[in-house]
Design a protein around this motif. Structure first.
Motif, PDB file in Angstrom:
ATOM      1  N   MET A 142      -3.559  10.624  -3.264  1.00  0.00           N
ATOM      2  CA  MET A 142      -3.283   9.530  -4.190  1.00  0.00           C
ATOM      3  C   MET A 142      -3.106   8.246  -3.400  1.00  0.00           C
ATOM      4  SD  MET A 142      -0.119   8.997  -6.894  1.00  0.00           S
ATOM      5  CE  MET A 142       1.059   8.756  -5.565  1.00  0.00           C
ATOM      6  N   GLY A 143      -3.605   7.143  -3.943  1.00  0.00           N
ATOM      7  CA  GLY A 143      -3.419   5.855  -3.305  1.00  0.00           C
ATOM      8  C   GLY A 143      -3.124   4.774  -4.312  1.00  0.00           C
ATOM      9  N   MET A 144      -2.423   3.752  -3.855  1.00  0.00           N
ATOM     10  CA  MET A 144      -2.102   2.612  -4.712  1.00  0.00           C
ATOM     11  C   MET A 144      -2.178   1.329  -3.897  1.00  0.00           C
ATOM     12  SD  MET A 144       1.355   1.864  -6.958  1.00  0.00           S
ATOM     13  CE  MET A 144       0.941   3.074  -8.227  1.00  0.00           C
ATOM     14  N   ILE A 145      -2.744   0.282  -4.506  1.00  0.00           N
ATOM     15  CA  ILE A 145      -2.738  -1.081  -3.972  1.00  0.00           C
ATOM     16  C   ILE A 145      -2.056  -1.945  -5.015  1.00  0.00           C
ATOM     17  CG2 ILE A 145      -4.116  -3.035  -3.155  1.00  0.00           C
ATOM     18  CD1 ILE A 145      -6.417  -1.016  -2.655  1.00  0.00           C
ATOM     19  N   ASP A 146      -0.999  -2.642  -4.627  1.00  0.00           N
ATOM     20  CA  ASP A 146      -0.261  -3.481  -5.572  1.00  0.00           C
ATOM     21  C   ASP A 146      -0.223  -4.907  -5.054  1.00  0.00           C
ATOM     22  OD1 ASP A 146       1.484  -3.531  -8.019  1.00  0.00           O
ATOM     23  OD2 ASP A 146       2.895  -4.368  -6.574  1.00  0.00           O
ATOM     24  N   GLY A 185      -3.811   4.113   1.440  1.00  0.00           N
ATOM     25  CA  GLY A 185      -3.742   3.656   0.053  1.00  0.00           C
ATOM     26  C   GLY A 185      -5.114   3.293  -0.490  1.00  0.00           C
ATOM     27  N   PRO A 186      -5.878   2.429   0.225  1.00  0.00           N
ATOM     28  CA  PRO A 186      -7.238   2.114  -0.230  1.00  0.00           C
ATOM     29  C   PRO A 186      -8.159   3.327  -0.350  1.00  0.00           C
ATOM     30  CG  PRO A 186      -6.493   0.436   1.288  1.00  0.00           C
ATOM     31  CD  PRO A 186      -5.435   1.507   1.290  1.00  0.00           C
ATOM     32  N   ILE A 187      -8.041   4.305   0.542  1.00  0.00           N
ATOM     33  CA  ILE A 187      -8.882   5.500   0.426  1.00  0.00           C
ATOM     34  C   ILE A 187      -8.678   6.158  -0.935  1.00  0.00           C
ATOM     35  CG2 ILE A 187      -9.162   7.883   1.222  1.00  0.00           C
ATOM     36  CD1 ILE A 187      -8.769   6.885   4.072  1.00  0.00           C
ATOM     37  N   LEU A 216       0.838  -1.195   0.000  1.00  0.00           N
ATOM     38  CA  LEU A 216       0.000   0.000   0.000  1.00  0.00           C
ATOM     39  C   LEU A 216       0.873   1.245   0.000  1.00  0.00           C
ATOM     40  CD1 LEU A 216      -2.689  -0.995   2.654  1.00  0.00           C
ATOM     41  CD2 LEU A 216      -2.718  -1.370   0.178  1.00  0.00           C
ATOM     42  N   ILE A 217       0.549   2.171  -0.883  1.00  0.00           N
ATOM     43  CA  ILE A 217       1.281   3.431  -1.023  1.00  0.00           C
ATOM     44  C   ILE A 217       0.262   4.556  -1.107  1.00  0.00           C
ATOM     45  CG2 ILE A 217       2.829   4.775  -2.508  1.00  0.00           C
ATOM     46  CD1 ILE A 217       3.863   2.015  -3.567  1.00  0.00           C
ATOM     47  N   ALA A 218       0.487   5.619  -0.347  1.00  0.00           N
ATOM     48  CA  ALA A 218      -0.393   6.780  -0.424  1.00  0.00           C
ATOM     49  C   ALA A 218       0.430   8.049  -0.319  1.00  0.00           C
ATOM     50  CB  ALA A 218      -1.448   6.742   0.682  1.00  0.00           C
ATOM     51  N   VAL A 219      -0.134   9.139  -0.815  1.00  0.00           N
ATOM     52  CA  VAL A 219       0.413  10.474  -0.594  1.00  0.00           C
ATOM     53  C   VAL A 219      -0.653  11.290   0.127  1.00  0.00           C
ATOM     54  CG1 VAL A 219       1.287  12.591  -1.624  1.00  0.00           C
ATOM     55  CG2 VAL A 219       1.913  10.379  -2.625  1.00  0.00           C
TER      56      VAL A 219
END
Length: 265
Positions: A118-122, A219-221, A107-110
């Motif tokens: 910004m969010g990312m799920i990988d 990240g999910p948000i 999970l990555i977020a800014v």
């Protein structure tokens, strides 16, 4: 934010996820994985893969955006001087990771100090990636690439609801989840961050959880909001700092579930 900055942030997020993939995949389903327990009572595992994946992501951020803050699950917090903070969970679902299930993710977020931008799920093993923010709501994976869009389900009786642990959190939190789930068509457990990705894809309609940290949910948000969904706490307030969280595909589902959850808050 200007387009140059947003493109820079998106590009870096992809490279962070690529770097974390290399670290997590080299240990996944391998022998002799080093695992330790964070808790004196109970079991909250952390592995060498968690720490290695976070380290490579932090090193990239430090090299390319040294003024940005970092909040990571395993390696602590660095204050921001730019106004932006990267929020990292190198392996969300370590229990699943050590069990060999492909439901964990990076999970990555800014966060800009006020909200997730910004969010990312990988999911490295399946090769799926979900991105939301700056006008983007997109996924890529074995079936190709496409646009993320939550479902249009408005009736609890037609909804699929997920949570990670049957007990959810404290006893009253488990009862709160059950009060919603008993009205839903289908209830499933144990998916960690992957359930949020499925919500953004339109396959899941509700996710209700408790005892989350900021790095579990930011990240999910970003992904779910970009896909048209709603993520709040159980009283309808911001969820970016974790705690009790509900993610819903539509405003109608969100409102109906909040009525039931509010009796247990």
């Amino acid at each position: 934010m200007n387009e140059t900055l947003t493109n820079e942030l998106v590009s870096l997020a992809h490279r962070l996820a690529d770097a974390a993939r290399q670290e997590t995949l080299q240990y996944f389903r391998g022998g002799g994985l080093e695992t330790s327990n964070k808790l004196a009572e109970g079991f909250d595992p952390v592995t060498v893969a968690d720490r290695a994946a976070e380290r490579v992501m932090r090193d990239l951020i430090e090299a390319e955006r040294p003024d940005d803050g970092i909040l990571g699950e395993e390696l602590g917090t660095k204050a921001s001087t730019s106004g932006l903070t990267w929020v990292l969970d190198p392996i969300d679902g370590t229990r699943g990771y050590i069990s060999g299930t492909p439901t964990w993710g990076t999970l990555i977020a800014v966060h800009d100090g006020a909200r997730v931008v910004m969010g990312m799920i990988d999911q490295p093993y399946i090769g799926e990636r979900f991105l939301g923010g700056f006008g983007k709501a997109e996924f890529s994976g074995p079936h190709g690439a496409g646009v993320l869009k939550t479902s249009e389900i408005k009736d609890l009786a037609k909804a699929t609801i997920f949570t990670t642990f049957p007990e959810v959190g404290a006893p009253n939190e488990g009862e709160a989840f059950k009060s919603v789930a008993k009205h839903c068509q289908l209830t499933r457990y144990g998916m960690d961050c992957y359930s949020y990705a499925l919500l953004a894809l339109g396959h899941v309609d509700l996710v209700v959880e408790a005892c989350l940290a900021p790095y579990d949910i930011q990240g999910p948000i970003g992904v779910i909001e970009a896909a048209g969904g709603i993520v709040t706490n159980w009283t309808g307030g911001p969820a970016d700092q974790g705690g009790q969280v509900i993610a819903a595909a539509t405003p109608e589902l969100h409102a109906a579930a909040l009525v039931l959850l509010s009796a247990h808050v």
